[in-house]
Motif scaffolding. Structure first.
Motif, PDB file in Angstrom:
ATOM      1  N   ASP A  27      -0.571   4.809  12.412  1.00 30.37           N
ATOM      2  CA  ASP A  27       0.219   6.146  11.801  1.00 30.37           C
ATOM      3  C   ASP A  27       0.093   5.979  10.405  1.00 30.37           C
ATOM      4  O   ASP A  27       0.668   5.156   9.559  1.00 30.37           O
ATOM      5  CB  ASP A  27       1.909   5.415  12.271  1.00 30.37           C
ATOM      6  N   PHE A  28      -0.488   7.069   9.991  1.00 31.87           N
ATOM      7  CA  PHE A  28      -1.028   7.066   8.327  1.00 31.87           C
ATOM      8  C   PHE A  28      -0.067   7.504   7.441  1.00 31.87           C
ATOM      9  O   PHE A  28      -0.204   7.285   6.311  1.00 31.87           O
ATOM     10  CB  PHE A  28      -2.324   8.062   8.300  1.00 31.87           C
ATOM     11  N   GLU A  29       1.255   7.827   8.017  1.00 29.86           N
ATOM     12  CA  GLU A  29       2.456   7.953   7.120  1.00 29.86           C
ATOM     13  C   GLU A  29       3.151   6.599   6.637  1.00 29.86           C
ATOM     14  O   GLU A  29       3.672   6.606   5.780  1.00 29.86           O
ATOM     15  CB  GLU A  29       3.331   8.702   7.790  1.00 29.86           C
ATOM     16  N   LEU A  30       2.294   5.436   7.210  1.00 27.96           N
ATOM     17  CA  LEU A  30       2.896   4.205   7.129  1.00 27.96           C
ATOM     18  C   LEU A  30       1.803   3.015   6.861  1.00 27.96           C
ATOM     19  O   LEU A  30       1.317   2.576   8.041  1.00 27.96           O
ATOM     20  CB  LEU A  30       4.208   3.717   7.947  1.00 27.96           C
ATOM     21  N   ILE A  31       1.037   2.886   5.913  1.00 28.47           N
ATOM     22  CA  ILE A  31      -0.250   2.143   5.911  1.00 28.47           C
ATOM     23  C   ILE A  31      -0.194   0.977   4.854  1.00 28.47           C
ATOM     24  O   ILE A  31      -1.023   0.840   4.112  1.00 28.47           O
ATOM     25  CB  ILE A  31      -1.266   2.904   5.701  1.00 28.47           C
ATOM     26  N   PRO A  32       0.891   0.052   4.836  1.00 32.68           N
ATOM     27  CA  PRO A  32       1.078  -0.962   3.791  1.00 32.68           C
ATOM     28  C   PRO A  32      -0.030  -1.959   3.962  1.00 32.68           C
ATOM     29  O   PRO A  32      -0.384  -2.478   2.857  1.00 32.68           O
ATOM     30  CB  PRO A  32       2.444  -1.474   3.975  1.00 32.68           C
ATOM     31  N   PHE A  33      -0.639  -2.078   4.920  1.00 33.38           N
ATOM     32  CA  PHE A  33      -1.743  -2.963   5.421  1.00 33.38           C
ATOM     33  C   PHE A  33      -3.064  -2.335   5.426  1.00 33.38           C
ATOM     34  O   PHE A  33      -4.213  -2.875   5.979  1.00 33.38           O
ATOM     35  CB  PHE A  33      -1.621  -4.007   6.580  1.00 33.38           C
ATOM     36  N   GLY A  34      -3.075  -0.862   5.203  1.00 30.11           N
ATOM     37  CA  GLY A  34      -4.437  -0.150   5.218  1.00 30.11           C
ATOM     38  C   GLY A  34      -4.591   0.240   6.537  1.00 30.11           C
ATOM     39  O   GLY A  34      -3.938   0.065   7.602  1.00 30.11           O
TER      40      GLY A  34
ATOM     41  N   GLY B  49      -0.296  -5.986 -11.445  1.00 29.18           N
ATOM     42  CA  GLY B  49      -1.405  -6.864 -10.654  1.00 29.18           C
ATOM     43  C   GLY B  49      -1.590  -6.179  -9.528  1.00 29.18           C
ATOM     44  O   GLY B  49      -1.139  -4.814  -9.091  1.00 29.18           O
ATOM     45  N   LEU B  50      -2.326  -6.631  -8.490  1.00 33.53           N
ATOM     46  CA  LEU B  50      -2.959  -6.156  -7.480  1.00 33.53           C
ATOM     47  C   LEU B  50      -1.618  -6.048  -6.595  1.00 33.53           C
ATOM     48  O   LEU B  50      -1.350  -4.986  -5.700  1.00 33.53           O
ATOM     49  CB  LEU B  50      -3.950  -6.987  -6.650  1.00 33.53           C
ATOM     50  N   THR B  51      -0.914  -7.032  -6.383  1.00 34.76           N
ATOM     51  CA  THR B  51       0.323  -7.021  -5.412  1.00 34.76           C
ATOM     52  C   THR B  51       1.428  -7.092  -6.606  1.00 34.76           C
ATOM     53  O   THR B  51       1.348  -7.540  -7.712  1.00 34.76           O
ATOM     54  CB  THR B  51       0.290  -8.746  -5.094  1.00 34.76           C
ATOM     55  N   ILE B  52       2.449  -5.967  -6.137  1.00 37.00           N
ATOM     56  CA  ILE B  52       3.484  -5.799  -6.818  1.00 37.00           C
ATOM     57  C   ILE B  52       4.574  -6.573  -6.507  1.00 37.00           C
ATOM     58  O   ILE B  52       5.340  -6.305  -5.517  1.00 37.00           O
ATOM     59  CB  ILE B  52       3.754  -4.296  -6.925  1.00 37.00           C
ATOM     60  N   HIS B  53       5.168  -7.551  -7.414  1.00 35.01           N
ATOM     61  CA  HIS B  53       6.462  -8.263  -7.015  1.00 35.01           C
ATOM     62  C   HIS B  53       7.325  -7.507  -7.868  1.00 35.01           C
ATOM     63  O   HIS B  53       7.378  -6.677  -8.722  1.00 35.01           O
ATOM     64  CB  HIS B  53       6.161  -9.753  -7.620  1.00 35.01           C
ATOM     65  N   LYS B  54       8.685  -8.514  -7.663  1.00 35.99           N
ATOM     66  CA  LYS B  54       9.556  -8.027  -8.718  1.00 35.99           C
ATOM     67  C   LYS B  54       9.403  -8.541  -9.954  1.00 35.99           C
ATOM     68  O   LYS B  54       8.799  -9.935 -10.192  1.00 35.99           O
ATOM     69  CB  LYS B  54      11.110  -8.572  -8.321  1.00 35.99           C
TER      70      LYS B  54
ATOM     71  N   ILE C 156      -9.497   5.362  -3.928  1.00 35.25           N
ATOM     72  CA  ILE C 156      -7.989   4.787  -3.932  1.00 35.25           C
ATOM     73  C   ILE C 156      -7.167   5.368  -3.297  1.00 35.25           C
ATOM     74  O   ILE C 156      -6.708   6.471  -3.339  1.00 35.25           O
ATOM     75  CB  ILE C 156      -7.466   4.601  -5.348  1.00 35.25           C
ATOM     76  N   VAL C 157      -6.462   4.575  -2.268  1.00 35.58           N
ATOM     77  CA  VAL C 157      -5.481   5.161  -1.193  1.00 35.58           C
ATOM     78  C   VAL C 157      -3.947   4.774  -1.725  1.00 35.58           C
ATOM     79  O   VAL C 157      -3.936   3.514  -1.932  1.00 35.58           O
ATOM     80  CB  VAL C 157      -5.780   4.813   0.325  1.00 35.58           C
ATOM     81  N   ASN C 158      -3.443   5.763  -2.277  1.00 34.51           N
ATOM     82  CA  ASN C 158      -1.980   5.335  -2.669  1.00 34.51           C
ATOM     83  C   ASN C 158      -0.835   5.090  -1.567  1.00 34.51           C
ATOM     84  O   ASN C 158      -0.170   6.201  -1.250  1.00 34.51           O
ATOM     85  CB  ASN C 158      -1.502   6.511  -3.625  1.00 34.51           C
ATOM     86  N   ALA C 159      -0.912   4.157  -1.224  1.00 30.78           N
ATOM     87  CA  ALA C 159       0.123   3.898   0.223  1.00 30.78           C
ATOM     88  C   ALA C 159       1.660   3.991  -0.278  1.00 30.78           C
ATOM     89  O   ALA C 159       2.353   4.758   0.454  1.00 30.78           O
ATOM     90  CB  ALA C 159      -0.088   2.460   0.776  1.00 30.78           C
TER      91      ALA C 159
ATOM     92  N   PRO D  49       0.415  -1.842  -3.396  1.00 32.10           N
ATOM     93  CA  PRO D  49       0.618  -0.129  -3.121  1.00 32.10           C
ATOM     94  C   PRO D  49      -0.737   0.934  -3.432  1.00 32.10           C
ATOM     95  O   PRO D  49      -0.698   1.856  -2.628  1.00 32.10           O
ATOM     96  CB  PRO D  49       1.365   0.179  -4.648  1.00 32.10           C
ATOM     97  N   LEU D  50      -1.815   0.242  -3.904  1.00 31.06           N
ATOM     98  CA  LEU D  50      -2.955   1.040  -4.095  1.00 31.06           C
ATOM     99  C   LEU D  50      -4.004   0.764  -3.075  1.00 31.06           C
ATOM    100  O   LEU D  50      -5.038   0.876  -3.204  1.00 31.06           O
ATOM    101  CB  LEU D  50      -3.500   1.182  -5.244  1.00 31.06           C
ATOM    102  N   LEU D  51      -3.892  -0.325  -2.171  1.00 32.36           N
ATOM    103  CA  LEU D  51      -4.488  -0.923  -1.194  1.00 32.36           C
ATOM    104  C   LEU D  51      -5.804  -1.631  -2.158  1.00 32.36           C
ATOM    105  O   LEU D  51      -5.729  -1.739  -3.023  1.00 32.36           O
ATOM    106  CB  LEU D  51      -4.996  -0.110  -0.239  1.00 32.36           C
ATOM    107  N   ILE D  52      -6.903  -1.956  -1.379  1.00 30.20           N
ATOM    108  CA  ILE D  52      -8.010  -2.291  -2.069  1.00 30.20           C
ATOM    109  C   ILE D  52      -9.064  -1.175  -1.998  1.00 30.20           C
ATOM    110  O   ILE D  52      -9.345  -0.516  -1.172  1.00 30.20           O
ATOM    111  CB  ILE D  52      -8.588  -3.488  -1.409  1.00 30.20           C
ATOM    112  N   PRO D  53      -9.636  -0.865  -3.298  1.00 27.49           N
ATOM    113  CA  PRO D  53     -10.657   0.353  -3.424  1.00 27.49           C
ATOM    114  C   PRO D  53     -11.505   0.215  -2.292  1.00 27.49           C
ATOM    115  O   PRO D  53     -12.077  -0.600  -1.999  1.00 27.49           O
ATOM    116  CB  PRO D  53     -10.871   0.278  -4.879  1.00 27.49           C
TER     117      PRO D  53
END
Length: 510
Positions: free
Chosen positions: A440-447, A492-497, A405-408, A380-384
């Motif tokens: 499209d910067f409104e949807l950047i889950p992969f940076g 963690g870096l990756t957010i699971h359930k 920090i980009v808060n995707a 969610p916060l990508l990589i700094p």
């Protein structure tokens, strides 16, 4: 009463260090920070001495930062200990960071955690921006993640998805629905796919998976020493340093075995000839590059292990996380589940399984994936990132060496960009050209930009193929007695359930 002589002997010597500490405290509070020397810095929330804004980062940093940004603006400057941190929570600001000023923000900040876990920044994801990074990214993309290479792994994907379906079918009968731990099976499948294409064969075991999970959790941990150097002892007392050393050692041992196994295999080839072209996995290719002096650069064993770790950890974790959240949301929204199943089954017709050719026609399924990545970006916060020079972003001054920090996650839930952003509505993407490729910067889950994730195609085709086949072959619902799913997130870096995704399934009558 204490005599004046005793006062001079015992009390006065204590006044000197006490006064010195008070002066230091006032200097901290009153002196301008590095960024405040610029005439128009981004807005900042009030901060504490020494800690700065560290106390405002909760157990869900993406949510904590989003709440702060609602009060202080979509471009916000924090002070985490001694480190200035720019928090980006709008599509416009993200576009300036990752497109307009992409080169200025292409560097990575130093971190004890990444230094220990990814071979002193020898991997692609955390290497400093420069010639080494460009060379290693070129190797990574051309030899593993190019469209041609991704297509060449099609048989592996289809075999592993078929194995998943067969395993679930083995648990079920059409007359008696049975529960399935989907999170566990998604993790196993993505692990097997990545192992086969990158390492040449499957590697597994509960202990290894536990190490990988701890590795990802540590990547998102907070190191006090990174932000307040004289509090580095806190990392020792808390056990962070010990965990870092243990995980790094165990992963390194595993990667050593993988490399040595490949070296031995190559030596045992008939006549000492390298493995046959076309049957090489990623490790074989890296070993070939190591021996080839004509490539223009050299790689050593440490670099090989760092690149393998990138391929394995990133390819496994984020891919299965997206699958887990997609099925979670479909189970929570039966209408979306029915619509996705109807589309998949209509396109499949009488076929026994979904193939990759079928995926292009599945518009609603693709919308489900997009909506999942909007609502639950795996990182969610990508990589700094880190700025390499003074610049301006949306009119504000940003100093060199500011961490970014980009808060995707916040951008994906921005009400100025999305109608009813907290609702899961795949339909929003059916007549939309918005995509997650980094344009499209409104949807950047992969940076986006130079530092955007190069593995988008690899991850998405796995997610689509798995989801389509699960919806085609089985009818899914919440287990008996479960009114709603627990949506608590892991850390963690990756957010699971946080808790396993358990669902009831029955073999569909097609």
């Amino acid at each position: 009463m204490m005599s004046s002589a005793l006062l001079r002997q015992y009390l006065y010597p204590l006044l000197i260090p006490f006064t010195f500490c008070i002066l230091l405290l006032f200097k901290w509070l009153l002196s301008p920070s590095t960024t405040q020397k610029h005439h128009h810095p981004p807005p900042s929330p009030p901060r504490l001495p020494i800690l700065g804004n560290l106390h405002q980062i909760g157990s869900r940093p993406h949510s904590s930062l989003a709440n702060l940004s609602r009060k202080h603006g979509p471009l916000m400057l924090l002070r985490l200990g001694r480190v200035p941190v720019l928090v980006v929570s709008s599509a416009d600001a993200a576009r300036e960071i990752m497109k307009t000023h992409d080169l200025i923000f292409a560097n990575r900040p130093k971190s004890k955690i990444f230094e220990k876990l990814v071979y002193d920044y020898k991997d692609v994801s955390m290497a400093p921006y420069g010639e080494y990074w460009r060379q290693m990214k070129s190797v990574f993309v051309l030899q593993l993640l190019s469209n041609k290479r991704v297509q060449s792994f099609r048989l592996v994907r289809e075999e592993e998805v078929a194995n998943l379906i067969a395993d679930i079918e083995g648990l079920l009968s059409s007359a008696s629905p049975t529960t399935v731990n989907l999170g566990e099976r998604f993790a196993a499948l993505t692990n097997d796919v990545v192992c086969r294409v990158a390492l040449g064969r499957k590697y597994g075991g509960k202990r290894f998976k536990a190490i990988l999970m701890e590795f990802v959790e540590l990547l998102g941990a907070l190191s006090f020493g990174d932000y307040i150097p004289w509090l580095a002892w806190v990392d020792r007392v808390s056990g962070l340093d010990e965990r870092l050393d243990k995980v790094a050692k165990e992963l390194d041992g595993f990667l050593d075995e993988v490399v040595e196994e490949h070296v031995e295999k190559r030596m045992n080839c008939e006549g000492g000839v390298d493995v046959q072209e076309g049957k090489e996995d990623f490790v074989d290719i890296l070993l070939s590059i190591q021996k080839d002096s004509s490539v223009g650069f050299s790689i050593d064993k440490i670099t090989i292990k760092a690149l393998i770790l990138d391929a394995f950890a990133a390819g496994t974790d984020t891919t299965y996380t997206a699958l887990e959240w997609a099925m979670t949301e479909l189970l929570r929204h039966p209408n979306a589940m029915r619509q996705a199943q109807a589309e998949v089954r209509r396109i499949a017709g009488h076929k026994s399984s979904i193939t990759e050719e079928d995926l292009d026609q599945m518009c609603y399924l693709k919308a489900v994936i997009k909506e999942t990545l909007r609502s639950h970006p795996p990182i969610p916060l990508l990589i700094p990132r880190e700025s390499t020079q003074d610049t301006k972003v949306t009119g504000y001054d940003v100093a060199a060496r500011t961490r970014v920090i980009v808060n995707a996650w916040a951008i994906g839930r921005d009400p100025s960009l999305w109608d009813s952003p907290d609702e899961f509505r795949p339909e929003r993407f059916l007549n939309s050209s918005i995509n997650f490729q980094g344009h499209d910067f409104e949807l950047i889950p992969f940076g986006a930009g130079r530092r955007g994730c190069p593995g988008i195609a690899f991850a998405i085709v796995v997610d689509e193929l798995v989801l389509a086949n699960l919806l085609h072959k089985f009818d899914w619902r919440l287990p008996d007695g479960v009114g709603q799913l627990d949506m608590t997130e892991s850390t963690g870096l990756t957010i699971h359930k946080k808790f396993p995704l358990i669902a009831s399934a029955a073999i569909a009558t097609l």
